[in-house]
Design a protein around this motif. Structure first.
Motif, PDB file in Angstrom:
ATOM      1  N   ARG A 243       0.830  -1.208   0.000  1.00 57.64           N
ATOM      2  CA  ARG A 243       0.000   0.000   0.000  1.00 57.64           C
ATOM      3  C   ARG A 243       0.869   1.263   0.000  1.00 57.64           C
ATOM      4  N   GLU A 246       1.587   2.090  -3.413  1.00 56.20           N
ATOM      5  CA  GLU A 246       0.354   2.576  -4.058  1.00 56.20           C
ATOM      6  C   GLU A 246       0.083   4.041  -3.698  1.00 56.20           C
ATOM      7  N   TYR A 247       0.231   4.387  -2.403  1.00 52.97           N
ATOM      8  CA  TYR A 247      -0.068   5.757  -1.975  1.00 52.97           C
ATOM      9  C   TYR A 247       0.952   6.737  -2.558  1.00 52.97           C
ATOM     10  N   LEU A 250       0.145   7.335  -6.159  1.00 54.25           N
ATOM     11  CA  LEU A 250      -1.010   8.226  -6.307  1.00 54.25           C
ATOM     12  C   LEU A 250      -0.667   9.666  -5.911  1.00 54.25           C
ATOM     13  N   ARG A 256      -3.399   6.320 -10.730  1.00 51.31           N
ATOM     14  CA  ARG A 256      -4.335   5.398 -10.081  1.00 51.31           C
ATOM     15  C   ARG A 256      -3.830   3.978 -10.181  1.00 51.31           C
ATOM     16  N   PHE A 258      -4.890  -0.279  -8.835  1.00 49.67           N
ATOM     17  CA  PHE A 258      -5.863  -1.166  -8.199  1.00 49.67           C
ATOM     18  C   PHE A 258      -5.173  -2.463  -7.819  1.00 49.67           C
ATOM     19  N   ARG A 259      -5.678  -3.083  -6.778  1.00 52.96           N
ATOM     20  CA  ARG A 259      -5.199  -4.388  -6.343  1.00 52.96           C
ATOM     21  C   ARG A 259      -6.172  -5.455  -6.817  1.00 52.96           C
ATOM     22  N   LYS A 282     -15.318  -4.517 -10.144  1.00 56.95           N
ATOM     23  CA  LYS A 282     -16.636  -4.942  -9.652  1.00 56.95           C
ATOM     24  C   LYS A 282     -17.288  -3.847  -8.812  1.00 56.95           C
ATOM     25  N   HIS A 283     -16.447  -3.005  -8.205  1.00 55.66           N
ATOM     26  CA  HIS A 283     -17.008  -2.008  -7.293  1.00 55.66           C
ATOM     27  C   HIS A 283     -17.515  -0.778  -8.054  1.00 55.66           C
ATOM     28  N   PRO A 285     -19.487  -0.693 -11.392  1.00 59.03           N
ATOM     29  CA  PRO A 285     -20.076  -1.320 -12.583  1.00 59.03           C
ATOM     30  C   PRO A 285     -20.177  -0.314 -13.731  1.00 59.03           C
ATOM     31  N   LYS A 287     -17.747   0.929 -15.354  1.00 57.11           N
ATOM     32  CA  LYS A 287     -16.517   1.690 -15.492  1.00 57.11           C
ATOM     33  C   LYS A 287     -15.399   0.752 -15.971  1.00 57.11           C
ATOM     34  N   PHE A 289     -11.055   0.592 -17.028  1.00 57.87           N
ATOM     35  CA  PHE A 289      -9.725   1.196 -17.059  1.00 57.87           C
ATOM     36  C   PHE A 289      -8.853   0.395 -18.016  1.00 57.87           C
TER      37      PHE A 289
ATOM     38  N   SER B  14     -23.421  -1.380  -3.145  1.00 57.01           N
ATOM     39  CA  SER B  14     -23.491  -2.807  -3.450  1.00 57.01           C
ATOM     40  C   SER B  14     -22.453  -3.518  -2.591  1.00 57.01           C
ATOM     41  N   GLU B  16     -19.965  -5.209  -3.532  1.00 61.13           N
ATOM     42  CA  GLU B  16     -18.615  -4.976  -4.075  1.00 61.13           C
ATOM     43  C   GLU B  16     -18.127  -3.571  -3.741  1.00 61.13           C
ATOM     44  N   GLN B  17     -19.035  -2.607  -3.818  1.00 57.80           N
ATOM     45  CA  GLN B  17     -18.653  -1.241  -3.464  1.00 57.80           C
ATOM     46  C   GLN B  17     -18.268  -1.158  -1.990  1.00 57.80           C
ATOM     47  N   ALA B  18     -19.074  -1.799  -1.149  1.00 57.43           N
ATOM     48  CA  ALA B  18     -18.798  -1.751   0.291  1.00 57.43           C
ATOM     49  C   ALA B  18     -17.460  -2.414   0.587  1.00 57.43           C
ATOM     50  N   PHE B  20     -14.882  -2.759  -1.412  1.00 52.85           N
ATOM     51  CA  PHE B  20     -13.783  -1.929  -1.918  1.00 52.85           C
ATOM     52  C   PHE B  20     -13.527  -0.767  -0.956  1.00 52.85           C
ATOM     53  N   ASP B  27      -6.939  -0.484   5.273  1.00 54.00           N
ATOM     54  CA  ASP B  27      -5.491  -0.432   5.014  1.00 54.00           C
ATOM     55  C   ASP B  27      -4.943   0.986   5.158  1.00 54.00           C
ATOM     56  N   TRP B  28      -5.673   1.973   4.609  1.00 46.45           N
ATOM     57  CA  TRP B  28      -5.175   3.343   4.683  1.00 46.45           C
ATOM     58  C   TRP B  28      -5.055   3.792   6.137  1.00 46.45           C
ATOM     59  N   ALA B  31      -1.994   2.319   7.705  1.00 44.44           N
ATOM     60  CA  ALA B  31      -0.783   2.857   7.075  1.00 44.44           C
ATOM     61  C   ALA B  31      -0.536   4.309   7.474  1.00 44.44           C
ATOM     62  N   HIS B 177      -8.780  10.708   0.681  1.00 43.43           N
ATOM     63  CA  HIS B 177      -8.160   9.612  -0.064  1.00 43.43           C
ATOM     64  C   HIS B 177      -9.220   8.723  -0.718  1.00 43.43           C
ATOM     65  N   ILE B 181      -9.667   7.926  -4.804  1.00 45.64           N
ATOM     66  CA  ILE B 181      -9.649   6.630  -5.500  1.00 45.64           C
ATOM     67  C   ILE B 181     -11.060   6.220  -5.930  1.00 45.64           C
TER      68      ILE B 181
END
Lengths: 515, 515
Positions: A243, A246-247, A250, A256, A258-259, A282-283, A285, A287, A289, B14, B16-18, B20, B27-28, B31, B177, B181
């Motif tokens: 992480r 990653e930070y 960013l 950007r 993603f994991r 998945k988070h 829908p 979208k 990249f 959703s 998946e959103q939750a 993510f 983690d943030w 960290a 943050h 993201i």
């Protein structure tokens, strides 16, 4: 055993000194991300099903003493190593010979090679490769030469998933902080001072490597925003290490990332008709990249490939337009067999990849002699050394594949080889033991404090970005090349394994000494 | 209940959103030091005797919506509040009247006052006082006026151990943050944007307050190096909140500080013949520091005073040359009785302390009506309101002393008062309930995710440094005065208590909305 680098280091601590040092260490580490998720043996997952707990990463209480000239040499030579492994990864013909020999005894290598060939047949659509390397060294002090000065000897060269680049920056900051609050007693001086504690710049440096690849990728071809993809293990206890990169990526470069767990790559990405790698989170829908760069923090060990799903994911990524960190060729360049071929006494190979004679000599000086166990002349000699209980004392037997945990040491080598059919022997290399000078430190892991003799392993990070071009091993294709900070990993010397994540050691930083 | 500030906020997630959002939040936070030590109810101390585990601090998943004009008013008025409480703390005569009335019913106040008088008799040797304040507000929306706009109404003013200044900076960075993201789904817009998320500068601002006091203290008189002393509870689960201030003080201002448990102050410090406060750290035998500033993060509640040892420590510090944050006078200025006296309708007191009429009016506007429960005219009126089940509905009964957990709400007031002898009633004040507009958010605590109606409490930090001088309540004695960032604390609205540390709520940040 040789003489210690420094007598009376680290200093003895009174109970009050130890408590002050520990309480500051425990709080600073959590306040600054020098952390890991606790192992199930420490905290049962039933206690913390959501996975919110963290603990101080295994660290040393003191920075370890390290000869200044060895540290400087390790850092100075990293760009040459970057160049070397970049050249090897571009020399498919040369690699093929080694890999094909290995493939007979190492199914993992065979499968990786098969993926490479399959993509080759179809044609590669990405010419650029990124290496985030770590070259690992131990100090070697000839036990039979009382005048000898310590030297660095390479343990291995990592071309995939080089870890601890995140935590190494933090542990060097931790030790500097503990110094600044005078948590190290006065008699630790003159060794520990702000001047003798070099800060590791691995976090911004490695992240800058990912950013360089991202930029070199060029504009999006699919009209989707670009991103970097971290392909990771799941679960990952060492997540903060990743992480932190990653930070930095960013916050410093605005890139950007993603994991995605290795097992979910096929499910969450697709290739479009131009083989652009499209990430469909998945988070979010709807979208999409376009992936500029795939950074593997998984896939280095056969254990990460549960079956067709992961092998399919690897092929899928290798086929794509994304810049791979690493490509399969680059991963294979990191085989211990390659290290052995380079380090076999009188090997001509180094000169093939490094044009400059002085550089060749300098790199060679960091090799410990390594022998094949095949039927070549050097191999036959090695078989003698390895099967004789006396001579085996000075050697370690290593499997060709990546990842720790499977080395056979000294007197254990002859009986181990006796259990294997000789046809399997070429899957191993025999390496002269590196004899580190005695040293002491204190390690804290899961709150347990252990003090005693330790062995340190210097890791030097390198960033290299290149075009494969026509595959010729010249320097002209290198786009970026820099040294990217350092790591010291320290383990109790009762163990002969070195991985902190595997639970044997700790992350550490360097206190320079002149010897 | 009034109309909500914003419909459909926060958005539904959703799975998946939750996931993510949560995995990035978990983690943030670790960290970046947005952490607490786990409660024994979460992790038994036998599991982690060394205390190395940490967990994400209780936080909201989303920043809470907050009217821009209310946020701006809270910040804008802070300097006036700093001035007000500084003036009160300098007006011993005025305070004495209040304290002496309270002392009869509140043993804690009586004992604090006794310490003050004891030092006064001997003579004070430090003329400067530091306040690190937090003024807490709730939104109030008149439920009977459909045209009403929300206003801020003060809940309390903290003059000692104002907490969460460390974590509040971090939680506002966390939400920024998560926005950067895109962890907040698109339909959370247009509310959440970088422009609508004000960052709380509480960490550097409060640390700069300590540094200002340290500098104002002047050169060492004992020829020892100077330091700041954090007087703390032990154990302290909210330690990272405090450490973040310590690290900022060290890294930005180069000021050393030490943590000493309240119970160990007498053991680890002494007064020299000039009453300089000398810290003699156990971890550095023979070494001494002269304490420039004592920062109390303990000692605000009677629970912190186990007996003569702690009362002795308080006297010891009060007698010393160190700048106190706070002095006993300043701590007593934070009594709810003071708040009540200021906020009693038609009170003349505010004008005593604030020279500027406009400022008086502006401060007054942030008061909810507060009544004494004594035998004054306002007190007799309040007794009627409080003992009648119908009218009591609009009120809360609060003890005079600091710290949460003892408020009596609405219909519980009459039966509670019935259990007390009337002579004890003046230990309480009666405050008109603030009626916050309905709001929703999601809180994560110990990995548990709870969603629903919430109540937010805005805390605005303030730094003020002044000379007591001859005690006259004029502005001339103020050396430093600034607003120092904000905190939002959010709790489920099924509870009527507000302390995160006590386990009822979460730290939060603000998303500005125009209403």
């Amino acid at each position: 055993m040789s003489k210690p680098l420094y007598h009376g280091y680290p200093p003895e601590l009174s109970d009050e000194q130890a408590q002050f040092l520990l309480s500051n260490l425990k709080d600073w580490s959590i306040a600054n991300g020098l952390a890991v998720r606790p192992a199930p043996s420490f905290v049962a997952s039933s206690l913390d099903p959501a996975g919110v707990l963290a603990t101080t990463a295994p660290v040393t209480l003191f920075p370890s003493l390290f000869p200044r000239h060895c540290y400087q040499e390790g850092l100075a030579i990293q760009k040459s190593y970057n160049e070397l492994y970049s050249a090897i990864a571009r020399d498919e013909e040369w690699l093929r010979e080694i890999v094909e020999e290995l493939a007979g005894v190492d199914e993992f290598v065979a499968k990786l090679w098969k993926v490479h060939l399959e993509v080759k047949k179809e044609g590669f659509v990405q010419d650029i490769t990124l290496g985030l390397f770590r070259s690992d060294y131990m100090l070697h002090l000839d036990p039979e030469d009382i005048e000898a000065k310590p030297e660095i000897k390479q343990v291995e060269f990592n071309t995939i998933a080089s870890s601890f680049g995140g935590l190494s920056s933090r542990v060097s900051q931790l030790h500097k902080h503990l110094l600044s609050i005078e948590a190290y007693p006065a008699d630790a001086s003159p060794a520990i001072s702000q001047d003798t504690l070099p800060e590791s710049k691995s976090v911004p440096s490695l992240a800058a490597g990912l950013a360089a690849a991202h930029i070199a990728y060029g504009p999006s071809k699919s009209e989707n925003p670009l991103c970097v993809l971290f392909v990771v293990q799941d679960p990952e206890r060492n997540v903060f290490d990743q992480r932190l990169l990653e930070y930095s990526l960013l916050n410093k470069s605005g890139v950007r990332s993603f994991r995605v767990p290795f097992s979910k790559v096929l499910d969450e990405t697709k290739l479009d008709s131009q083989r652009n790698l499209i990430y469909r989170p998945k988070h979010a829908p709807g979208k999409e990249f376009e992936v500029s760069t795939v950074y593997f923090r998984a896939g280095y060990s056969p254990d990460d490939y549960l079956g067709d799903n992961e092998w399919g994911a690897r092929l899928h990524i290798e086929r794509s337009c994304a810049i791979k960190c690493p490509s399969i060729l680059l991963q294979l360049a990191g085989c211990k067999k390659v290290q052995q071929v380079l380090a076999t006494p009188h090997s001509p190979h180094l000169a093939r990849f490094l044009s400059d004679e002085e550089t060749v000599a300098r790199v060679k000086k960091t090799f410990a002699p390594i022998y094949p166990l095949d039927r070549s002349e050097a191999g036959l000699e090695a078989r003698k050394l390895a099967t004789d209980t006396n001579s085996a004392q000075r050697y370690v037997l290593k499997p060709q594949r990546e990842g720790g945990g499977n080395n056979i040491y000294r007197s254990n080598i002859p009986p181990f080889l006796a259990t294997l059919p000789e046809s399997s022997w070429p899957a191993y290399i025999l390496m002269e033991m590196i004899e580190p000078p005695p040293a002491n430190n204190v390690i804290i892991r899961n709150g347990e404090v252990r003090k005693g003799g330790v062995i340190g392993e210097l890791g030097v990070y390198g960033v290299c970005l290149w075009r494969h071009g026509d595959g010729a091993a010249d320097r002209g294709h290198i786009l970026e090349n820099w040294e990217a900070g350092y790591l010291l990993r320290t383990k109790g010397n009762e163990s002969e394994e070195g991985g902190v994540a595997a639970g044997f050691g700790a992350v550490d930083s360097i206190c320079l000494v002149d010897v």
